[in-house]
Design an enzyme around this catalytic site. Structure first.
Site, PDB file in Angstrom:
ATOM      1  N   HIS A  47      38.385  38.805  53.556  1.00  0.00           N
ATOM      2  CA  HIS A  47      39.198  38.242  52.524  1.00  0.00           C
ATOM      3  C   HIS A  47      40.660  38.861  52.898  1.00  0.00           C
ATOM      4  CE1 HIS A  47      36.374  37.650  48.911  1.00  0.00           C
ATOM      5  NE2 HIS A  47      36.140  36.787  50.288  1.00  0.00           N
ATOM      6  N   GLU A  49      42.805  40.974  51.415  1.00  0.00           N
ATOM      7  CA  GLU A  49      43.009  42.245  50.874  1.00  0.00           C
ATOM      8  C   GLU A  49      42.244  43.173  51.888  1.00  0.00           C
ATOM      9  OE1 GLU A  49      41.703  39.618  48.747  1.00  0.00           O
ATOM     10  OE2 GLU A  49      41.776  40.597  46.796  1.00  0.00           O
ATOM     11  N   CYS A  77      38.150  40.382  44.268  1.00  0.00           N
ATOM     12  CA  CYS A  77      36.852  40.106  43.962  1.00  0.00           C
ATOM     13  C   CYS A  77      36.092  41.645  43.960  1.00  0.00           C
ATOM     14  CB  CYS A  77      36.092  39.305  44.867  1.00  0.00           C
ATOM     15  SG  CYS A  77      35.980  39.935  46.498  1.00  0.00           S
ATOM     16  N   CYS A  80      36.536  43.227  47.361  1.00  0.00           N
ATOM     17  CA  CYS A  80      37.876  43.714  47.529  1.00  0.00           C
ATOM     18  C   CYS A  80      38.348  44.887  46.598  1.00  0.00           C
ATOM     19  CB  CYS A  80      38.863  42.672  47.366  1.00  0.00           C
ATOM     20  SG  CYS A  80      38.356  41.471  48.853  1.00  0.00           S
TER      21      CYS A  80
HETATM   22 ZN   LIG Z   1      37.819  39.663  48.025  1.00  0.00          ZN
END
Ligand SMILES: [Zn+2]
Length: 142
Positions: A47, A49, A77, A80
């Protein structure tokens, strides 16, 4: 956030959902950037992040990102949010809310959970419409 939006645009080249992130140091300089690379790399944890946090830690030479700010186009999410918690960033700034999977105020509020000993400041809604439009356009074209 403009830089994070630029970064988000790069994700779609690899077929990834357009989410971009930037880590700023305490003095406001850019330490690292990242965009979703899950499809491009086949890595479920790639992801925006997580990638930006890893690169920022490499740039600083340590895992503690105290004083830093992570800026991301979409609400983080749970994974993260956990990574943000572990990295000890001071501030999380995000654009669009993720009502289906957000863990920084929408579905959960993991980053500000009072049971945790580190709670970064959260600022949401920065260029939210632009950040959301990027995602809407991406899914419409699929
Ligand atoms: Zn994430």
């Amino acid at each position: 956030m403009r830089l994070a939006l630029d970064e988000a645009g790069r994700a779609t080249k690899g077929g990834d959902v357009p989410v971009g992130a930037v880590v700023l140091s305490a003095d406001g300089s850019v330490l690292a950037t990242g965009h979703n690379e899950r499809e491009a790399t086949g890595d479920p944890t790639a992801h925006a992040e997580v990638l930006a946090l890893r690169r920022a830690a490499t740039a600083l030479g340590e895992w503690r990102l105290s004083g830093c700010t992570l800026v991301v186009t979409l609400e983080p999410c749970t994974m993260c949010a956990g990574a943000l918690q572990q990295s000890r960033v001071d501030r999380v700034v995000y654009g669009a809310r993720d009502e289906k999977a957000g863990a920084a105020g929408s579905l959960w509020d993991l980053v500000r959970d009072r049971r945790l000993n580190h709670r970064p400041e959260v600022i949401e809604g920065v260029l939210a419409d632009e950040c959301a439009r990027l995602l809407t356009d991406f899914f419409r074209n699929r």
